[in-house]
Write a protein that holds these residues in place. Structure first.
Motif, PDB file in Angstrom:
ATOM      1  N   PHE A 186       0.841  -1.190   0.000  1.00 46.01           N
ATOM      2  CA  PHE A 186       0.000   0.000   0.000  1.00 46.01           C
ATOM      3  C   PHE A 186       0.881   1.246   0.000  1.00 46.01           C
ATOM      4  CE2 PHE A 186      -1.952   3.364   2.596  1.00 46.01           C
ATOM      5  CZ  PHE A 186      -3.090   3.611   1.841  1.00 46.01           C
ATOM      6  N   PHE A 187       0.480   2.237  -0.801  1.00 40.54           N
ATOM      7  CA  PHE A 187       1.150   3.533  -0.809  1.00 40.54           C
ATOM      8  C   PHE A 187       0.150   4.597  -0.373  1.00 40.54           C
ATOM      9  CE2 PHE A 187       3.711   1.172  -3.941  1.00 40.54           C
ATOM     10  CZ  PHE A 187       4.980   1.371  -3.401  1.00 40.54           C
ATOM     11  N   SER A 188       0.519   5.353   0.632  1.00 40.27           N
ATOM     12  CA  SER A 188      -0.372   6.384   1.166  1.00 40.27           C
ATOM     13  C   SER A 188      -0.728   7.404   0.089  1.00 40.27           C
ATOM     14  CB  SER A 188       0.294   7.088   2.346  1.00 40.27           C
ATOM     15  OG  SER A 188      -0.431   8.234   2.727  1.00 40.27           O
ATOM     16  N   PRO A 189      -1.981   7.874   0.040  1.00 40.99           N
ATOM     17  CA  PRO A 189      -2.370   8.893  -0.943  1.00 40.99           C
ATOM     18  C   PRO A 189      -1.559  10.176  -0.832  1.00 40.99           C
ATOM     19  CG  PRO A 189      -4.311   7.908   0.075  1.00 40.99           C
ATOM     20  CD  PRO A 189      -3.125   7.411   0.848  1.00 40.99           C
ATOM     21  N   SER A 190      -1.051  10.480   0.372  1.00 38.52           N
ATOM     22  CA  SER A 190      -0.279  11.711   0.562  1.00 38.52           C
ATOM     23  C   SER A 190       1.206  11.532   0.269  1.00 38.52           C
ATOM     24  CB  SER A 190      -0.456  12.217   1.994  1.00 38.52           C
ATOM     25  OG  SER A 190      -0.033  11.238   2.927  1.00 38.52           O
ATOM     26  N   LEU A 191       1.646  10.305  -0.027  1.00 40.53           N
ATOM     27  CA  LEU A 191       3.075  10.037  -0.217  1.00 40.53           C
ATOM     28  C   LEU A 191       3.643  10.820  -1.402  1.00 40.53           C
ATOM     29  CD1 LEU A 191       5.572   8.386   0.667  1.00 40.53           C
ATOM     30  CD2 LEU A 191       4.827   6.610  -0.922  1.00 40.53           C
ATOM     31  N   ASN A 206       5.589  -4.693  -6.722  1.00 39.43           N
ATOM     32  CA  ASN A 206       5.065  -4.535  -5.381  1.00 39.43           C
ATOM     33  C   ASN A 206       3.677  -5.160  -5.352  1.00 39.43           C
ATOM     34  OD1 ASN A 206       6.983  -2.809  -3.716  1.00 39.43           O
ATOM     35  ND2 ASN A 206       6.777  -1.532  -5.538  1.00 39.43           N
ATOM     36  N   PRO A 207       3.287  -5.819  -4.253  1.00 36.93           N
ATOM     37  CA  PRO A 207       1.999  -6.527  -4.220  1.00 36.93           C
ATOM     38  C   PRO A 207       0.798  -5.601  -4.007  1.00 36.93           C
ATOM     39  CG  PRO A 207       3.150  -6.822  -2.137  1.00 36.93           C
ATOM     40  CD  PRO A 207       4.094  -6.068  -3.037  1.00 36.93           C
ATOM     41  N   ILE A 208       0.773  -4.479  -4.714  1.00 38.31           N
ATOM     42  CA  ILE A 208      -0.352  -3.550  -4.601  1.00 38.31           C
ATOM     43  C   ILE A 208      -1.517  -4.059  -5.447  1.00 38.31           C
ATOM     44  CG2 ILE A 208       1.053  -1.543  -4.066  1.00 38.31           C
ATOM     45  CD1 ILE A 208       0.885  -0.739  -6.992  1.00 38.31           C
ATOM     46  N   GLU A 209      -2.744  -3.748  -5.027  1.00 35.61           N
ATOM     47  CA  GLU A 209      -3.941  -4.179  -5.742  1.00 35.61           C
ATOM     48  C   GLU A 209      -4.644  -3.030  -6.448  1.00 35.61           C
ATOM     49  OE1 GLU A 209      -6.429  -6.319  -3.058  1.00 35.61           O
ATOM     50  OE2 GLU A 209      -4.993  -7.967  -2.787  1.00 35.61           O
ATOM     51  N   ASP A 210      -4.225  -1.802  -6.150  1.00 38.04           N
ATOM     52  CA  ASP A 210      -4.820  -0.627  -6.788  1.00 38.04           C
ATOM     53  C   ASP A 210      -3.723   0.364  -7.149  1.00 38.04           C
ATOM     54  OD1 ASP A 210      -7.791  -1.152  -6.442  1.00 38.04           O
ATOM     55  OD2 ASP A 210      -7.119  -1.269  -4.365  1.00 38.04           O
ATOM     56  N   VAL A 211      -3.966   1.139  -8.187  1.00 39.21           N
ATOM     57  CA  VAL A 211      -3.036   2.201  -8.545  1.00 39.21           C
ATOM     58  C   VAL A 211      -3.224   3.356  -7.563  1.00 39.21           C
ATOM     59  CG1 VAL A 211      -2.303   3.806 -10.347  1.00 39.21           C
ATOM     60  CG2 VAL A 211      -3.159   1.542 -10.976  1.00 39.21           C
ATOM     61  N   PRO A 212      -2.167   3.770  -6.859  1.00 41.22           N
ATOM     62  CA  PRO A 212      -2.325   4.841  -5.860  1.00 41.22           C
ATOM     63  C   PRO A 212      -2.554   6.197  -6.523  1.00 41.22           C
ATOM     64  CG  PRO A 212      -0.021   4.267  -6.093  1.00 41.22           C
ATOM     65  CD  PRO A 212      -0.782   3.275  -6.929  1.00 41.22           C
ATOM     66  N   PHE A 213      -2.887   7.173  -5.716  1.00 42.16           N
ATOM     67  CA  PHE A 213      -3.039   8.535  -6.209  1.00 42.16           C
ATOM     68  C   PHE A 213      -1.666   9.065  -6.610  1.00 42.16           C
ATOM     69  CE2 PHE A 213      -3.043  13.129  -5.495  1.00 42.16           C
ATOM     70  CZ  PHE A 213      -4.111  13.501  -6.291  1.00 42.16           C
ATOM     71  N   LEU A 214      -1.549   9.555  -7.862  1.00 35.58           N
ATOM     72  CA  LEU A 214      -0.252   9.946  -8.400  1.00 35.58           C
ATOM     73  C   LEU A 214      -0.294  11.371  -8.946  1.00 35.58           C
ATOM     74  CD1 LEU A 214       0.587   6.659 -10.353  1.00 35.58           C
ATOM     75  CD2 LEU A 214       1.415   7.329  -8.090  1.00 35.58           C
ATOM     76  N   PRO A 215       0.862  12.039  -9.008  1.00 31.24           N
ATOM     77  CA  PRO A 215       0.919  13.383  -9.598  1.00 31.24           C
ATOM     78  C   PRO A 215       0.534  13.358 -11.076  1.00 31.24           C
ATOM     79  CG  PRO A 215       2.900  12.926  -8.306  1.00 31.24           C
ATOM     80  CD  PRO A 215       2.158  11.636  -8.422  1.00 31.24           C
ATOM     81  N   THR A 216      -0.107  14.407 -11.530  1.00 29.70           N
ATOM     82  CA  THR A 216      -0.605  14.443 -12.911  1.00 29.70           C
ATOM     83  C   THR A 216       0.486  14.741 -13.930  1.00 29.70           C
ATOM     84  OG1 THR A 216      -1.179  16.785 -12.643  1.00 29.70           O
ATOM     85  CG2 THR A 216      -2.892  15.156 -12.151  1.00 29.70           C
ATOM     86  N   GLY A 217       1.669  15.177 -13.473  1.00 28.32           N
ATOM     87  CA  GLY A 217       2.725  15.545 -14.410  1.00 28.32           C
ATOM     88  C   GLY A 217       3.648  14.410 -14.812  1.00 28.32           C
ATOM     89  N   ILE A 218       3.377  13.201 -14.387  1.00 24.70           N
ATOM     90  CA  ILE A 218       4.246  12.059 -14.694  1.00 24.70           C
ATOM     91  C   ILE A 218       4.265  11.790 -16.198  1.00 24.70           C
ATOM     92  CG2 ILE A 218       4.526   9.566 -14.392  1.00 24.70           C
ATOM     93  CD1 ILE A 218       3.500   9.855 -11.589  1.00 24.70           C
ATOM     94  N   LYS A 219       5.462  11.499 -16.719  1.00 21.24           N
ATOM     95  CA  LYS A 219       5.617  11.190 -18.136  1.00 21.24           C
ATOM     96  C   LYS A 219       5.902   9.710 -18.383  1.00 21.24           C
ATOM     97  CE  LYS A 219       7.310  15.812 -19.289  1.00 21.24           C
ATOM     98  NZ  LYS A 219       8.446  16.607 -19.842  1.00 21.24           N
ATOM     99  N   LEU A 229      -6.102  -5.723 -10.068  1.00 18.73           N
ATOM    100  CA  LEU A 229      -7.196  -6.461 -10.708  1.00 18.73           C
ATOM    101  C   LEU A 229      -7.897  -5.636 -11.772  1.00 18.73           C
ATOM    102  CD1 LEU A 229      -8.786  -8.074  -7.515  1.00 18.73           C
ATOM    103  CD2 LEU A 229      -7.587  -9.294  -9.323  1.00 18.73           C
ATOM    104  N   HIS A 230      -8.160  -4.369 -11.461  1.00 18.52           N
ATOM    105  CA  HIS A 230      -8.915  -3.512 -12.366  1.00 18.52           C
ATOM    106  C   HIS A 230      -8.202  -2.165 -12.482  1.00 18.52           C
ATOM    107  CE1 HIS A 230     -12.199  -6.392 -12.203  1.00 18.52           C
ATOM    108  NE2 HIS A 230     -12.158  -6.334 -10.881  1.00 18.52           N
ATOM    109  N   LEU A 231      -8.295  -1.591 -13.664  1.00 12.67           N
ATOM    110  CA  LEU A 231      -7.692  -0.292 -13.907  1.00 12.67           C
ATOM    111  C   LEU A 231      -8.782   0.766 -13.984  1.00 12.67           C
ATOM    112  CD1 LEU A 231      -5.090  -1.218 -16.668  1.00 12.67           C
ATOM    113  CD2 LEU A 231      -4.634  -0.800 -14.252  1.00 12.67           C
ATOM    114  N   GLY A 232      -8.645   1.793 -13.164  1.00 11.06           N
ATOM    115  CA  GLY A 232      -9.569   2.908 -13.253  1.00 11.06           C
ATOM    116  C   GLY A 232      -9.066   3.924 -14.256  1.00 11.06           C
ATOM    117  N   SER A 233      -9.643   5.100 -14.236  1.00 13.74           N
ATOM    118  CA  SER A 233      -9.251   6.151 -15.171  1.00 13.74           C
ATOM    119  C   SER A 233      -7.908   6.755 -14.766  1.00 13.74           C
ATOM    120  CB  SER A 233     -10.322   7.238 -15.210  1.00 13.74           C
ATOM    121  OG  SER A 233     -11.545   6.718 -15.693  1.00 13.74           O
ATOM    122  N   PHE A 234      -7.087   7.041 -15.761  1.00 19.00           N
ATOM    123  CA  PHE A 234      -5.792   7.683 -15.548  1.00 19.00           C
ATOM    124  C   PHE A 234      -5.911   9.151 -15.957  1.00 19.00           C
ATOM    125  CE2 PHE A 234      -4.661   3.317 -15.552  1.00 19.00           C
ATOM    126  CZ  PHE A 234      -3.447   3.194 -14.889  1.00 19.00           C
TER     127      PHE A 234
END
Length: 457
Positions: A186-191, A206-219, A229-234
């Motif tokens: 798990f990665f904290s949303p504030s990390l 990493n054994p994560i099951e969801d994509v954590p909250f990430l900065p929008t500027g990533i390339k 398991l499932h991919l939400g909107s990026f």
């Protein structure tokens, strides 16, 4: 015109000469793989090489168990490579400020970094590689002075979930972050929130099951080898590379979830053993307009929906090799379009048996038959989204019905017992009115109904 050309050539030569002069004046000392121990370097070697004049010091592949700056002079040092040693600790304590820009202590035995290691004395540091150590915790003060850091790797450390949510709070200039294979679930949303300039992020293995909250500027984003398991909107409008390779649990991908990735050039999901369905719903705007490479080799794909035609036609490199293709009527539309030779060779049939081993384009369209009629526009994902709530609702109602029936049954049982008690309250006992004396000096007690029968006795 000739004059301008001569001036341009002269300027170019001057620039090359200046660059060569800078490189020549830069002192680089490479002592890699010499079996040096700490004492060998600090007591003998550093005096021979005039360490205080060195700009780049490479001590890779030796036997250092620690590195203490108090034992040396690092006034002009900008690059220090201590990788592949036996380091358990390092310190920067004895000079007010260093010019160190790059520090590599990867592939060592460091378990913990205290407040005397990455101090304010190395505040100019831009590159820090801590990968392949034994770090078990990353606390909030470990990187508090690294305000100029642009590259950070913590990859392949047994950190698990012991990474403080505010450890990156001061790393506002960080561009490259590698958290690959740190066993975090798990990665904290504030990390990642403070990392406003982050461009490259690796969260793979990493054994994560969801994509954590990430900065929008990533390339560039790598999230390979996870349990997602499932991919939400990026929502990353600048993202150019997205890698989801080796996703063990990913079964289906809806490409519409990537509709905000207007700059995406490379999308990779290869070697995902359960990935059996790639879907695309009708969209009002062009999807993935800059996509150049789409990798889906070694997955579980059996068919491609005709809705994917726009993606297939515009993607320069589409790798679909080694999938268990079912060459039936659902794939016949591929024979009707022009595809490249490389793409044509990707569709090698595995089913049905009579077409096994053949290329799809070598099978006549008339022979591409379906045992069952193709789905009549039914989106199974949409149907499932409706069916599952109905099933759960039915199950809940059934449970409530059973509880209600049990309550009624119990209530009726109690009520019936009470009524029977009231009804037979006067008849459940026997009243005795006569006492008859027998010849044996015994007393017989007779019920009321028997008094007349025994009156003459």
């Amino acid at each position: 015109m000739i004059f301008k050309l001569v001036v341009s050539v002269w300027l170019l030569l001057q620039w090359e000469y200046g660059a060569a002069l800078v490189q020549q004046n830069r002192r680089v000392v490479d002592l890699s793989n010499r079996g040096l121990q700490r004492e060998d370097f600090f007591m003998k070697m550093q005096h021979q090489i005039k360490i205080y004049e060195v700009n780049e010091l490479i001590l890779r592949g030796n036997k250092f168990d620690s590195f203490l700056d108090c034992s040396t002079k690092l006034d002009n040092l900008e690059v220090l490579d201590l990788s592949y040693n036996q380091l358990k600790k390092f310190f920067f304590l004895c000079t007010e400020e260093y010019n160190l820009i790059s520090l590599n202590v990867s592939h060592n035995q460091i378990e913990y970094i205290n407040d005397e290691a990455l101090t304010h004395r190395v505040i100019k540091l831009k590159e820090l590689d801590l990968s392949y150590n034994d770090l078990y915790v990353v606390n909030d003060t470990m990187l508090q002075h690294m305000k100029n850091l642009e590259f950070l790797s913590l990859a392949s450390n047994p950190i698990e979930d012991n990474i403080d949510a505010y450890v990156f709070q001061n790393l506002t200039l960080l561009k490259h972050l590698d958290l690959r294979n740190i066993s975090s679930q798990f990665f904290s949303p504030s990390l990642f929130e403070p990392l406003v300039n982050l461009e490259h992020l690796d969260l793979s293995y990493n054994p994560i099951e969801d994509v954590p909250f990430l900065p929008t500027g990533i390339k560039v984003l790598y999230i390979c080898g996870t349990n997602i398991l499932h991919l939400g909107s990026f929502v990353m409008p600048q993202l150019r590379v997205l890698a989801l390779d080796h996703s063990a649990n990913l079964t289906s991908v809806l490409l519409n979830n990537f509709e905000n990735l207007t700059q995406l050039e490379i999308l990779s999901m290869h070697d995902s053993p359960k990935l059996a369905d790639i879907k695309l719903r009708q969209s009002s705007s062009p999807l993935l307009p800059k996509l150049k490479r789409f990798s889906l080799q070694n997955c579980a794909l059996q068919t491609l929906h005709e809705e994917l035609l726009p993606i297939i036609q515009k993607t320069a490199v589409l790798d679909l090799q080694n999938n268990p293709w079912s060459c039936d009527c659902r794939m016949s539309w591929l024979n009707a379009i022009n595809v490249t030779t490389d793409l044509r060779s990707s569709f090698r049939c595995q089913r049905p048996e009579q077409h096994r081993g053949k290329l799809l384009h070598d099978v006549p369209s008339a022979e591409l038959e379906c045992e069952e009629p193709p789905e009549a526009g039914l989106d199974m994902e949409f149907a499932g989204s409706i069916l599952y709530p109905i099933l759960w609702l039915g199950l809940a109602l059934s449970i409530l019905g059973m509880l209600g029936a049990g309550f009624v049954y119990y209530s009726r049982g109690c009520l019936g017992q009470w009524v029977r008690k009231m009804r037979h309250r006067g008849t459940d006992t026997v009243s005795y009115t006569n006492v008859v004396e027998s010849n044996n000096d015994l007393v017989r007690i007779l019920p009321t109904g028997e008094t007349n029968e025994h009156a003459d006795i």
